[in-house]
Motif scaffolding. Sequence first.
Motif, PDB file in Angstrom:
ATOM      1  N   ARG A 128      -5.971 -16.714  11.402  1.00  0.00           N
ATOM      2  CA  ARG A 128      -6.915 -17.403  11.950  1.00  0.00           C
ATOM      3  C   ARG A 128      -7.990 -17.421  10.809  1.00  0.00           C
ATOM      4  O   ARG A 128      -8.325 -16.371  10.221  1.00  0.00           O
ATOM      5  N   ASN A 145      -5.122 -22.249  12.510  1.00  0.00           N
ATOM      6  CA  ASN A 145      -6.079 -22.019  13.502  1.00  0.00           C
ATOM      7  C   ASN A 145      -7.420 -21.983  12.718  1.00  0.00           C
ATOM      8  O   ASN A 145      -7.725 -20.753  12.078  1.00  0.00           O
ATOM      9  N   VAL A 146      -8.445 -22.932  12.724  1.00  0.00           N
ATOM     10  CA  VAL A 146      -9.465 -22.686  11.831  1.00  0.00           C
ATOM     11  C   VAL A 146     -10.965 -22.899  12.565  1.00  0.00           C
ATOM     12  O   VAL A 146     -10.911 -23.809  13.384  1.00  0.00           O
ATOM     13  N   SER A 147     -11.925 -22.187  12.487  1.00  0.00           N
ATOM     14  CA  SER A 147     -13.230 -22.433  12.797  1.00  0.00           C
ATOM     15  C   SER A 147     -14.146 -22.683  11.396  1.00  0.00           C
ATOM     16  O   SER A 147     -13.791 -22.196  10.321  1.00  0.00           O
ATOM     17  N   PHE A 148     -14.965 -23.668  11.749  1.00  0.00           N
ATOM     18  CA  PHE A 148     -15.916 -23.961  10.570  1.00  0.00           C
ATOM     19  C   PHE A 148     -17.208 -24.172  10.991  1.00  0.00           C
ATOM     20  O   PHE A 148     -17.702 -24.755  11.921  1.00  0.00           O
ATOM     21  N   GLY A 162     -18.869 -12.601  16.396  1.00  0.00           N
ATOM     22  CA  GLY A 162     -18.100 -13.471  17.201  1.00  0.00           C
ATOM     23  C   GLY A 162     -16.706 -13.725  16.783  1.00  0.00           C
ATOM     24  O   GLY A 162     -15.861 -13.550  17.399  1.00  0.00           O
ATOM     25  N   PHE A 163     -16.512 -13.970  15.512  1.00  0.00           N
ATOM     26  CA  PHE A 163     -15.210 -14.517  14.871  1.00  0.00           C
ATOM     27  C   PHE A 163     -14.303 -13.160  14.827  1.00  0.00           C
ATOM     28  O   PHE A 163     -13.184 -13.231  15.580  1.00  0.00           O
ATOM     29  N   SER A 166     -14.570 -10.525  16.633  1.00  0.00           N
ATOM     30  CA  SER A 166     -14.237 -10.059  18.130  1.00  0.00           C
ATOM     31  C   SER A 166     -13.174 -11.046  18.855  1.00  0.00           C
ATOM     32  O   SER A 166     -12.306 -10.460  19.527  1.00  0.00           O
ATOM     33  N   GLY A 167     -13.653 -12.085  18.738  1.00  0.00           N
ATOM     34  CA  GLY A 167     -12.432 -13.152  19.256  1.00  0.00           C
ATOM     35  C   GLY A 167     -11.150 -12.718  18.529  1.00  0.00           C
ATOM     36  O   GLY A 167      -9.914 -12.646  19.129  1.00  0.00           O
ATOM     37  N   PHE A 188      -8.102 -20.938  27.206  1.00  0.00           N
ATOM     38  CA  PHE A 188      -7.476 -19.641  26.911  1.00  0.00           C
ATOM     39  C   PHE A 188      -7.565 -18.400  27.794  1.00  0.00           C
ATOM     40  O   PHE A 188      -6.265 -17.547  27.662  1.00  0.00           O
ATOM     41  N   ASP A 223      -3.309 -21.990  23.619  1.00  0.00           N
ATOM     42  CA  ASP A 223      -3.895 -22.031  22.418  1.00  0.00           C
ATOM     43  C   ASP A 223      -4.877 -23.266  22.012  1.00  0.00           C
ATOM     44  O   ASP A 223      -4.700 -24.433  21.847  1.00  0.00           O
ATOM     45  N   ARG A 233      -8.309 -25.330  20.885  1.00  0.00           N
ATOM     46  CA  ARG A 233      -9.106 -25.221  19.890  1.00  0.00           C
ATOM     47  C   ARG A 233     -10.236 -26.306  20.184  1.00  0.00           C
ATOM     48  O   ARG A 233      -9.858 -27.248  21.055  1.00  0.00           O
ATOM     49  N   VAL A 251     -18.235 -20.481  18.035  1.00  0.00           N
ATOM     50  CA  VAL A 251     -17.789 -19.569  17.064  1.00  0.00           C
ATOM     51  C   VAL A 251     -18.125 -18.163  17.347  1.00  0.00           C
ATOM     52  O   VAL A 251     -17.587 -17.014  17.157  1.00  0.00           O
ATOM     53  N   GLY A 287     -16.315 -16.184  19.561  1.00  0.00           N
ATOM     54  CA  GLY A 287     -14.996 -16.052  19.182  1.00  0.00           C
ATOM     55  C   GLY A 287     -14.175 -17.334  19.530  1.00  0.00           C
ATOM     56  O   GLY A 287     -12.649 -17.053  19.413  1.00  0.00           O
ATOM     57  N   LEU A 288     -14.682 -18.409  19.689  1.00  0.00           N
ATOM     58  CA  LEU A 288     -13.882 -19.528  19.913  1.00  0.00           C
ATOM     59  C   LEU A 288     -13.382 -20.280  18.750  1.00  0.00           C
ATOM     60  O   LEU A 288     -14.479 -20.443  17.776  1.00  0.00           O
ATOM     61  N   PRO A 289     -12.249 -20.825  18.568  1.00  0.00           N
ATOM     62  CA  PRO A 289     -11.961 -21.743  17.248  1.00  0.00           C
ATOM     63  C   PRO A 289     -12.390 -22.921  17.378  1.00  0.00           C
ATOM     64  O   PRO A 289     -11.707 -23.872  17.903  1.00  0.00           O
ATOM     65  N   VAL A 290     -13.444 -23.237  16.871  1.00  0.00           N
ATOM     66  CA  VAL A 290     -14.053 -24.637  16.606  1.00  0.00           C
ATOM     67  C   VAL A 290     -14.690 -25.089  15.308  1.00  0.00           C
ATOM     68  O   VAL A 290     -15.062 -23.966  14.652  1.00  0.00           O
ATOM     69  N   VAL A 291     -14.356 -26.004  14.997  1.00  0.00           N
ATOM     70  CA  VAL A 291     -14.646 -26.475  13.742  1.00  0.00           C
ATOM     71  C   VAL A 291     -15.829 -27.698  13.825  1.00  0.00           C
ATOM     72  O   VAL A 291     -15.791 -28.585  14.898  1.00  0.00           O
TER      73      VAL A 291
END
Lengths: 403, 200
Positions: free
Chosen positions: A326, A356-359, A384-385, A387-388, B33, B39, B41, B54, B57-61
């Motif tokens: 992640r 699986n990416v956050s940006f 947040g990242f 703990s997620g 989720f 899964d 996003r 984010v 804790g959520l996968p967001v771009v």
Amino acid sequence: MDQTVIPSTVDHTRAVFPEGVALDCGSVLAPVEIAYRTYGTLSPERNNAILICHALTGDQYVAETQPVTGKPGWWGRMVGPGKPIDTDRFFVICSNVLGGCMGSTGPRSLRTVTGENGVSREEPWGTDFPPITIRDMVRAQRLLVKQLGIDRLFAVIGGSMGGMQVLEWAATYPDMVFAAMPIATAPFHSAQNIAFNEVSRQAIFADPDWHGGRYWETGAIPARGLAVARMMAHITYLSEEALTRKFGRRVRRCDEPVAGSASPGALSTFGEIFEVESYLRHQGSTFVRRFDANSYLTITRAMDWMDLGMEHDGDCAGPFRETRTRFCVVCFSSDWLFPTSQSRIIVRALTRAAANVSFVEIESDKGHDAFLLDEPDFDRTVVGFLSGAAEHAGLSPRTLKGH
Amino acid sequence: MRLDQRLIAKMITPGTRVLDIGSGDGTLIDHLFRTRECDARGIEIDMGEVTRSVAHGLPVVHGDADHDLAHYPDNSFDYVVLQRTLQAVERPREVLRQMLRIGRYAIVSFPNFGHWEMRLKLLFSGRMPNTAVWHTPWYATPNIHPCTIRDFLALCDEDGYRVHEWMAIDEEGDRAPWRRSIRLANLFGEQALFRLGKGR
């Protein structure tokens, strides 16, 4: 340079690897010592370890007093009990990079050489230290992580050159990295960044005390060159706005020459200099007390060689195919050394690899250094990242408190 | 969670991979989720929303429908969701094409320009209609590509998409009673919700 004190020897905690590291350049560096620090407690399941990778001139003293400078740890505001990277919950590891000068094997380390007369003696590697890459740094860190009994890191986190290591970790040892946070970094060093590094290096070479890199023989160090290198680099870590806010055009009295500066007081005809000059001179002169010039050359070169796509026809997505890590990519709006566009290249590569990416781009006027400074949105992102990711990794909400 | 987001969630099989374009505060992906083990996003254009997501804790771009979908590999998701945004993108046809390239199903909702109120207001006032759904003046609206339910169906037909499910919904997001007749839905539905697949 008479006024420069060469750092006294400090006993760093080290792990020794007699078998050494096989480097990208083809040679094997052995033995290898890695100096490191840990914070917090490893859980019985050994699943709460976070590796922090430091930047170009950082070190392993993330969250405690630096023994050489006596200054607070470089990321003490981020790492510690109750901090965003919470050592009540996570076991934090940070090691001095291979090629560094804070206890890990590097150009200042001694090696045995045999002279023409057949007599063996010990001397520093100096410029004979093999060229290393960011991936070589990661290989050495992996030895340390394994020796600490950890098969999989919960997270690898780092900014700037530390972020490059994070990317190399995820690319080289994907099964060992559950979550990765590359901050204010790039998938390859841009021509502009290589150019800045080259100016730094030329400043060191131009110092009369350089002596072809064998400066230890004269008992001096190329302090003026190294200070100029640091001053120039330091400008790239800030932003025009940050410089204006901090210094503007304010002047101050300049009574004495500043150690390490190229021409102390030369332009202070009226006994005054701009505050920004004074600040940079101070940055330069304190830097040379803790950093080795040959190390600076070795590490800046390693950054220049960074290119995730090099072995994949230029496709930065190549190393991340099938990755299950992640990712959380973070950049800062005013960072012009590792600009948002570079982070976007990372994000798009990871997207192409179905990762699986956050940006997040954090709004800040503090330039590249923002990742080390007070940025509440950045702190929230880290918390947040992590703990997620911890939830997905099946870590209990508070692993260790009360154990 | 909005009622139409509940309707969207019901369309999604548990345990699948979902990409939510315009994920906002992340409510839908969080729900998917936590309650459906998806899964899930997100992509979101508003950086403030991205940071908040984010930080949860959520996968967001950070990205948008027009420029960032091209980077996703073929068939990398089971569902690609676009809520109430199709009318605001630069190239809606291309966005739909990308959605069905990336995902097995595309779930799309949009405000229906064919609603009777719109028709009457335009007919009687001769001015651009201003309603609860369409509430910004023409010179400030982000809705550059409005369409009716029948317009949307015509595009699906032209581009060869199969409509697996459709429903009209009201502004609160509750399901409207117009489920038999497209013509009635097009007249009385304030919003429309579709689940599309590839092939007729």
